[in-house]
Design an enzyme around this catalytic site. Structure first.
Site, PDB file in Angstrom:
ATOM      1  N   GLU A  30      -1.165   9.263   3.569  1.00  0.00           N
ATOM      2  CA  GLU A  30      -1.433  10.362   4.483  1.00  0.00           C
ATOM      3  C   GLU A  30      -0.212  11.267   4.615  1.00  0.00           C
ATOM      4  OE1 GLU A  30      -2.692   7.972   7.776  1.00  0.00           O
ATOM      5  OE2 GLU A  30      -4.796   8.060   7.192  1.00  0.00           O
ATOM      6  N   PHE A  64      -0.721   6.645  11.119  1.00  0.00           N
ATOM      7  CA  PHE A  64      -1.366   5.456  10.579  1.00  0.00           C
ATOM      8  C   PHE A  64      -0.695   4.945   9.307  1.00  0.00           C
ATOM      9  CE2 PHE A  64      -4.394   7.131  13.512  1.00  0.00           C
ATOM     10  CZ  PHE A  64      -5.001   6.009  14.053  1.00  0.00           C
ATOM     11  N   GLU A  65      -0.764   5.686   8.221  1.00  0.00           N
ATOM     12  CA  GLU A  65      -0.257   5.153   6.961  1.00  0.00           C
ATOM     13  C   GLU A  65       0.388   6.272   6.159  1.00  0.00           C
ATOM     14  OE1 GLU A  65      -1.962   1.742   4.144  1.00  0.00           O
ATOM     15  OE2 GLU A  65      -3.094   3.615   3.996  1.00  0.00           O
ATOM     16  N   GLN A  66       1.680   6.233   6.065  1.00  0.00           N
ATOM     17  CA  GLN A  66       2.396   7.215   5.267  1.00  0.00           C
ATOM     18  C   GLN A  66       3.461   6.511   4.444  1.00  0.00           C
ATOM     19  OE1 GLN A  66       5.602   9.460   7.428  1.00  0.00           O
ATOM     20  NE2 GLN A  66       4.315   9.033   9.211  1.00  0.00           N
ATOM     21  N   ARG A 124       0.808  -1.212   0.000  1.00  0.00           N
ATOM     22  CA  ARG A 124       0.000   0.000   0.000  1.00  0.00           C
ATOM     23  C   ARG A 124       0.848   1.271   0.000  1.00  0.00           C
ATOM     24  NH1 ARG A 124      -5.237   0.230   1.025  1.00  0.00           N
ATOM     25  NH2 ARG A 124      -5.028   2.148   2.253  1.00  0.00           N
TER      26      ARG A 124
END
Length: 536
Positions: A358, A364-366, A343
């Site tokens: 993000e 969370f998700e970078q 991802r």
């Protein structure tokens, strides 16, 4: 034989746990929110170390999405029981304030390369867990005990309980076996047995400049534990000009010849603010036994130079590293929190594609892929191909400590769609700090074409550069204070930041359309600089 200069694991490699299996030595260190979890280095001679694995590499073992900065994997303990390796670790979900959520697990493997098992959950009563294999076959689990009421201390002591591997859980009575000394903040327990004595080595004083290794012993594993005549067998707390500061959180190993060494956490500050830009590192000290007590040679202050069995070859340490992506992502790189790498990045086609997720400050998700800064001075360079539509899409080169402390040279776009270069930062921006974004005037660039991005760090000074087409690199922005990329500036608590400075590539698309950025290569070039007091 020439002495080896500390640290043996430079850069962000804290909380060392060491084990010898035959002729092989292994050190496990904390990785916090960086993925995969736990670094394990290997050596044959205690002088030359090579990263061999990061065992917590899949979702079933570790998922840190949502973990705050400096949470995640704390203080692993690596042991071997004659049959297989045991790795104990904490996944910290909350650390600030009096309440902490600290989940402790065990994984095992037949060899250091794996395969590493899915985790067995043990408890959540505190952090810094360890596992001791007694000579009668029993296994004992120890961790610091957290008391949110502070009655009388939050760090309430070291709790001990038997672990039964046949059922995969703690069994029998548990007991608080060591309350620590007046230095407080007792943590990092490791148990040993020698000449009929049980030894308990702990860390005290917190991981900053009051840090220390405290040793105690007992004839019974349940105690009572008698504190060492020196109390703290290793510490820099009273010697502010010692080369190695923050010394504490140690572990003991014996060579096949019966010589004893202590590995420990340390830091090397720069500037008058005493900022450790390389994070908390791993050092080694020669030790000896006298009257059934362990003493650090020339201690308790740690030595910068130590006699170990091997002679270190620093050739690789000083070599330029030019990373390409034909064979995937090099082991020097890590990313943040997520086990779902598909991802956030891909290396298909021989380039690194980062998929904009993000913001660079997300918990969370970078999409951020970076490597440790392990030199006080270095150059970094990459080439990026990125076509942003607006100011909410940006990608580029970052010198990164945490969401509160980073410098980021981005390719982005103005609200009218014109592509531009913009420097972003978040220097201690929460909760009281002043938001400093952007720090320099944007530079308009053509809407098509690759851009070369570079930075130099010389001690505390950071300068960004860029180039278009075949042009020479030119400066962009002022000289920034790179010393803020340190534990001492890592957030709203100086005691609450535990990682180290990284440099790497990032991409964000806070429109939510997952716009990718492609990077051709990444270069990290160490520089010997005359003001770097420990490296020239």
């Amino acid at each position: 034989m020439p002495l080896v200069r500390n640290p043996i694991l430079p850069g962000f490699n804290p909380d060392p746990s060491i084990v010898r299996v035959g002729e092989d030595y292994y050190i496990a260190t904390s990785t916090f929110e960086w993925y995969p979890g736990v670094q394990i280095h290997h050596s044959k001679d205690l002088a030359n170390w090579e990263l061999v694995t990061r065992p917590l590499s899949r979702k079933s073992q570790l998922d840190m999405r949502g973990n705050p900065d400096s949470c995640g994997v704390w203080a692993p303990c690596l042991t071997h029981d004659g049959d297989k390796f045991w790795l104990v670790y904490t996944d910290v979900k909350r650390k600030d304030g009096s309440l902490k959520d600290t989940h402790n697990y065990i994984v095992t493997a037949p060899s250091i390369e794996g395969p590493w098992s899915d985790p067995v959950y043990v408890n959540s009563s505190g952090f810094d867990p360890s596992l001791f294999h007694d000579d009668d076959g029993k296994k004992w689990f120890a961790n610091m005990l957290q008391d949110h009421r502070s009655r009388p201390r939050q760090f309430a002591g070291i709790v001990l309980q038997e672990f039964d591997p046949s059922v995969g859980k703690l069994v029998g009575p548990k007991k608080n076996v060591f309350l620590g000394t007046e230095l407080d903040l007792v943590e990092g327990p490791h148990l040993y047995k020698r000449n009929g004595w049980y030894y308990l080595l702990t860390a005290e004083g917190g991981t900053a400049y009051n840090h220390a290794c405290t040793l105690a012993r007992s004839r019974d594993i349940w105690g009572p534990y008698e504190v060492h005549p020196q109390k703290h067998i290793l510490s820099s707390r009273d010697t502010q000009f010692a080369a190695l500061q923050r010394a504490g959180h140690g572990d003991i190993v014996e060579t096949p010849q019966g010589k004893t060494y202590l590995v420990h956490l340390t830091g090397r500050p720069i500037t008058q603010q005493r900022r450790c830009v390389l994070g908390r590192e791993t050092a080694i000290q020669e030790a000896f036994w006298k009257d059934d007590w362990l003493f650090v040679k020339d201690g308790p202050v740690p030595s910068l130079y130590v006699d170990v069995p091997g002679v270190r070859d620093d050739t690789k340490y000083w070599a330029e590293q030019r990373y390409t992506f034909e064979n995937g992502l090099h082991k020097d790189f890590q990313w943040l929190r997520t086990p779902e790498t598909e991802r956030i990045f891909s290396t298909q086609g021989g380039k690194l594609a980062l998929f904009g997720r993000e913001s660079i400050g997300s918990f969370f998700e970078q999409a951020l892929v970076a490597r440790r800064q392990v030199h006080f001075s270095y150059d970094a360079e990459t080439v990026v191909d990125f076509s942003p539509a607006d100011e909410r899409q940006f990608a580029g080169l970052t010198a990164y400590y945490c969401r509160y402390n980073f410098f980021y040279l981005t390719v982005t776009a103005h609200s009218d769609g014109q592509r531009e270069l913009l420097i972003l930062t978040s220097e201690i921006s929460w909760p009281e700090g002043k938001l400093e974004m952007p720090l320099a005037d944007p530079v308009k660039i053509p809407n098509e074409g690759k851009v070369k991005l570079a930075l130099t760090i010389r001690g505390r000074d950071l300068q960004f550069f860029y180039a278009l087409g075949g042009e020479e690199l030119k400066k962009i922005g002022p000289v920034y204070d790179a010393s803020i990329l340190s534990d001492e500036c890592g957030g709203h608590q100086s005691h609450g930041s535990f990682t180290g400075a990284f440099v790497g590539m990032a991409c964000s698309d806070i429109n939510g359309t997952v716009l990718p950025a492609t990077f051709d290569y990444f270069t990290y070039r160490p520089v010997r600089y005359e003001t770097d007091r420990y490296e020239v």
